[in-house]
Write an enzyme that holds these catalytic residues in place. Sequence first.
Site, mmCIF file in Angstrom:
data_model
loop_
_atom_site.group_PDB
_atom_site.id
_atom_site.type_symbol
_atom_site.label_atom_id
_atom_site.label_comp_id
_atom_site.label_asym_id
_atom_site.label_seq_id
_atom_site.Cartn_x
_atom_site.Cartn_y
_atom_site.Cartn_z
ATOM 1 N N ASP A 1 -14.744 -1.906 20.416
ATOM 2 C CA ASP A 1 -15.769 -1.055 19.795
ATOM 3 C C ASP A 1 -14.640 0.625 19.826
ATOM 4 O O ASP A 1 -14.452 0.872 19.018
ATOM 5 C CB ASP A 1 -16.806 -1.081 20.849
ATOM 6 C CG ASP A 1 -17.482 -0.182 20.675
ATOM 7 O OD1 ASP A 1 -17.685 0.688 19.420
ATOM 8 O OD2 ASP A 1 -19.006 -0.232 21.320
ATOM 9 N N ARG B 1 -11.038 3.077 5.325
ATOM 10 C CA ARG B 1 -9.738 2.875 4.944
ATOM 11 C C ARG B 1 -8.931 3.202 3.859
ATOM 12 O O ARG B 1 -8.136 4.218 3.683
ATOM 13 C CB ARG B 1 -9.496 1.530 5.535
ATOM 14 C CG ARG B 1 -7.807 1.522 5.928
ATOM 15 C CD ARG B 1 -7.513 0.019 7.203
ATOM 16 N NE ARG B 1 -7.396 -1.236 5.683
ATOM 17 C CZ ARG B 1 -7.426 -2.752 6.216
ATOM 18 N NH1 ARG B 1 -6.653 -2.590 6.612
ATOM 19 N NH2 ARG B 1 -6.885 -3.175 4.992
ATOM 20 N N ARG C 1 1.009 -1.315 -0.256
ATOM 21 C CA ARG C 1 0.062 -0.079 -0.163
ATOM 22 C C ARG C 1 0.566 1.444 -0.114
ATOM 23 O O ARG C 1 2.171 0.666 0.214
ATOM 24 C CB ARG C 1 -0.388 0.130 1.221
ATOM 25 C CG ARG C 1 -1.516 -1.438 1.069
ATOM 26 C CD ARG C 1 -2.411 -1.018 2.419
ATOM 27 N NE ARG C 1 -3.106 -2.484 2.782
ATOM 28 C CZ ARG C 1 -4.140 -3.236 3.849
ATOM 29 N NH1 ARG C 1 -3.505 -2.788 4.762
ATOM 30 N NH2 ARG C 1 -4.777 -4.049 3.445
ATOM 31 N N ARG D 1 -13.040 -9.812 1.905
ATOM 32 C CA ARG D 1 -12.514 -9.228 2.612
ATOM 33 C C ARG D 1 -13.384 -9.438 3.753
ATOM 34 O O ARG D 1 -13.921 -10.344 4.694
ATOM 35 C CB ARG D 1 -12.172 -8.130 3.253
ATOM 36 C CG ARG D 1 -10.430 -7.920 2.799
ATOM 37 C CD ARG D 1 -9.792 -6.821 3.062
ATOM 38 N NE ARG D 1 -8.337 -6.870 1.968
ATOM 39 C CZ ARG D 1 -7.004 -7.211 2.780
ATOM 40 N NH1 ARG D 1 -6.887 -7.040 4.071
ATOM 41 N NH2 ARG D 1 -6.313 -7.444 1.842
HETATM 42 N N1 LIG Z 1 -11.965 1.167 17.687
HETATM 43 C C1 LIG Z 1 -11.828 1.861 16.506
HETATM 44 N N2 LIG Z 1 -13.267 2.944 16.005
HETATM 45 C C2 LIG Z 1 -12.853 3.308 15.015
HETATM 46 N N3 LIG Z 1 -11.976 2.825 13.640
HETATM 47 C C3 LIG Z 1 -10.971 1.653 14.026
HETATM 48 C C4 LIG Z 1 -10.396 1.168 15.305
HETATM 49 N N4 LIG Z 1 -9.716 0.410 15.197
HETATM 50 C C5 LIG Z 1 -9.147 0.938 14.102
HETATM 51 N N5 LIG Z 1 -9.955 1.418 13.403
HETATM 52 C C6 LIG Z 1 -9.417 2.441 11.678
HETATM 53 O O1 LIG Z 1 -10.162 1.067 10.718
HETATM 54 C C7 LIG Z 1 -9.457 0.680 9.756
HETATM 55 C C8 LIG Z 1 -8.272 -0.549 10.078
HETATM 56 O O2 LIG Z 1 -7.522 -0.840 11.693
HETATM 57 P P1 LIG Z 1 -6.591 -1.677 10.285
HETATM 58 O O3 LIG Z 1 -5.503 -1.347 8.853
HETATM 59 O O4 LIG Z 1 -5.605 -1.537 12.285
HETATM 60 O O5 LIG Z 1 -7.350 -3.074 10.655
HETATM 61 P P2 LIG Z 1 -6.501 -4.594 10.687
HETATM 62 O O6 LIG Z 1 -7.390 -5.827 11.113
HETATM 63 O O7 LIG Z 1 -5.715 -3.811 10.739
HETATM 64 O O8 LIG Z 1 -6.707 -4.836 9.351
HETATM 65 P P3 LIG Z 1 -6.209 -5.958 7.726
HETATM 66 O O9 LIG Z 1 -6.475 -7.248 8.735
HETATM 67 O O10 LIG Z 1 -6.964 -5.795 6.730
HETATM 68 O O11 LIG Z 1 -4.953 -5.358 7.983
HETATM 69 C C9 LIG Z 1 -8.206 1.910 10.116
HETATM 70 O O12 LIG Z 1 -9.077 3.117 8.950
HETATM 71 C C10 LIG Z 1 -8.281 2.354 11.442
HETATM 72 O O13 LIG Z 1 -7.612 3.564 12.178
HETATM 73 N N1 LIG Z 2 -1.576 -16.464 7.591
HETATM 74 C C1 LIG Z 2 -1.207 -15.230 7.642
HETATM 75 N N2 LIG Z 2 -2.116 -14.256 7.587
HETATM 76 C C2 LIG Z 2 -1.334 -12.918 8.067
HETATM 77 C C3 LIG Z 2 0.234 -13.074 7.117
HETATM 78 N N3 LIG Z 2 0.525 -11.570 7.930
HETATM 79 C C4 LIG Z 2 -0.527 -11.001 8.072
HETATM 80 N N4 LIG Z 2 -1.804 -11.702 7.891
HETATM 81 C C5 LIG Z 2 -3.067 -11.478 7.705
HETATM 82 O O1 LIG Z 2 -3.612 -11.515 6.261
HETATM 83 C C6 LIG Z 2 -4.499 -10.406 5.908
HETATM 84 C C7 LIG Z 2 -4.676 -9.488 5.371
HETATM 85 O O2 LIG Z 2 -4.229 -8.883 5.910
HETATM 86 P P1 LIG Z 2 -3.430 -6.828 4.858
HETATM 87 O O3 LIG Z 2 -2.215 -6.675 5.809
HETATM 88 O O4 LIG Z 2 -3.609 -7.543 3.445
HETATM 89 O O5 LIG Z 2 -4.243 -6.298 5.089
HETATM 90 C C8 LIG Z 2 -5.139 -10.454 7.859
HETATM 91 O O6 LIG Z 2 -5.884 -10.874 8.594
HETATM 92 C C9 LIG Z 2 -3.627 -10.329 8.813
HETATM 93 O O7 LIG Z 2 -3.521 -10.660 9.646
HETATM 94 C C10 LIG Z 2 0.622 -13.990 8.299
HETATM 95 O O8 LIG Z 2 1.570 -13.966 8.450
HETATM 96 N N5 LIG Z 2 0.676 -15.308 7.638
#
Ligand SMILES: Nc1ncnc2c1ncn2[C@@H]1O[C@H](COP(=O)(O)OP(=O)(O)OP(=O)(O)O)[C@@H](O)[C@H]1O
Ligand SMILES: Nc1nc2c(ncn2[C@@H]2O[C@H](COP(=O)(O)O)[C@@H](O)[C@H]2O)c(=O)[nH]1
Length: 381
Positions: free
Chosen positions: A292, A257, A164, A268
């Site tokens: 939340d 996001r 990204r 997703r």
């Molecule tokens: N408690 C919350 N309330 C509102 N927005 C949130 C909260 N937590 C995270 N966000 C927002 O939600 C979006 C997704 O969060 P984040 O990228 O951390 O998710 P993720 O679980 O890591 O996703 P992925 O698995 O795709 O990497 C971001 O824009 C983040 O700023």
């Molecule tokens: N099994 C694994 N899952 C992984 C790993 N690194 C990230 N993730 C999961 O992929 C999705 C999507 O991530 P994104 O960065 O493309 O948004 C998310 O649920 C991650 O937790 C890994 O090494 N192994």
Amino acid sequence: MGEEAVHFSVVDAKDCKQSAFEVGDKTYVICRSDDDLKTSAVKIHDKLTQTWLSPTILGEQPLLTKSQSVIPVSDEKILVIEKGVPLNESIWFLEIDTPFVKQQRKIKETEVVSWSKGVIGVGQKPVVISGPSGVGKGTLIAKLMKDYPSKFGFSVSHTTRSPREKEIDGVHYHFTERIKIEKDISEGKFLEFAHVHGNVYGTSIEAVESVTDEGKRCILDIDVQGARSVRASSLEAIFIFVCPPSFEELEKRLRARGTETEEQIQKRLRNAQAELDQSNEPGLFHHLLVNDDLETCYENLKKLLSLDDDQEDSDDFFNKEDKETASYSIVSKTDSEILLQSETNEGKNGAIHLLALDLSSLSGGAPGRTRGLKIGSVNSF
Ligand SMILES: Nc1ncnc2c1ncn2[C@@H]1O[C@H](COP(=O)(O)OP(=O)(O)OP(=O)(O)O)[C@@H](O)[C@H]1O
Ligand SMILES: Nc1nc2c(ncn2[C@@H]2O[C@H](COP(=O)(O)O)[C@@H](O)[C@H]2O)c(=O)[nH]1
């Protein structure tokens, strides 16, 4: 203390020094050249078929010294103590029939052995954080890393997806080609991998162990398939699943996001439902957290981590002088411990310094590390 003779022999072949030892129907020979201390060969003689095998050797090889002390500790592993280096760097295991070796043997359809570094002390258990895409895992982890940079380290995964805009190679992910990750997976370099939302993601053993070797607690952000694989591996971890307050809110966050196309968002969200369905499966996650309000969720995460029943690092068994200078060799083995004798340090009053390696402590690391070794002065357990 029951007695069991140390069974090893050292034979000087023409251009290589060999340590040979028998386990079951096989004789394992570690061969190393005095001229090249960087590489060792392993040969296996199968007594039943009277054949010699050259196994595939996995794992980081020991830093070889000119002499070793060797003993089988079980049907699964052989202990190799490299002499002339501090104990912390000297303990290695040749895994000959561990679950990891069995798995690799099946995948490769060939004989396999694997080197595994012995690490003294347990350190804190890694933390696996899973949950549907967009729930906020990355946001929570980023807060943790910012607030506790010396306590936590992030396991940088490999992925075949494109970076990204603000993502940095080697920091957020190791961005890689499918052919490369598949090769590395087949060579046993990954703790787990999964096909997620149309791409391959995986955690290399190195990603986890390099954090733990730095003395930090490792955080893994992986999907539920990955969590399941880690659960089944030798790595002992804490498993946390992060839930959204509602499916609608999850969709809102994912869209807000702005990093995925509509098609990718739909994919997703479909996967999110499947992940949520598995979150309550018995024996998979230790804790569920609802994200939340972000600050509340973060406070709960911190509470969970500080409540963890971590043990002290058993490094404390050693004094500083021992760590820096002592070199040990194997004296004897019982069912419960292996006795090691210092070759360089005599204790006060001229007494020989003896240590006991607790055999019940030989587990806990990712493949490639035998973490959590308990070693104490004799009678100190
Ligand atoms: N408690 C919350 N309330 C509102 N927005 C949130 C909260 N937590 C995270 N966000 C927002 O939600 C979006 C997704 O969060 P984040 O990228 O951390 O998710 P993720 O679980 O890591 O996703 P992925 O698995 O795709 O990497 C971001 O824009 C983040 O700023
Ligand atoms: N099994 C694994 N899952 C992984 C790993 N690194 C990230 N993730 C999961 O992929 C999705 C999507 O991530 P994104 O960065 O493309 O948004 C998310 O649920 C991650 O937790 C890994 O090494 N192994």
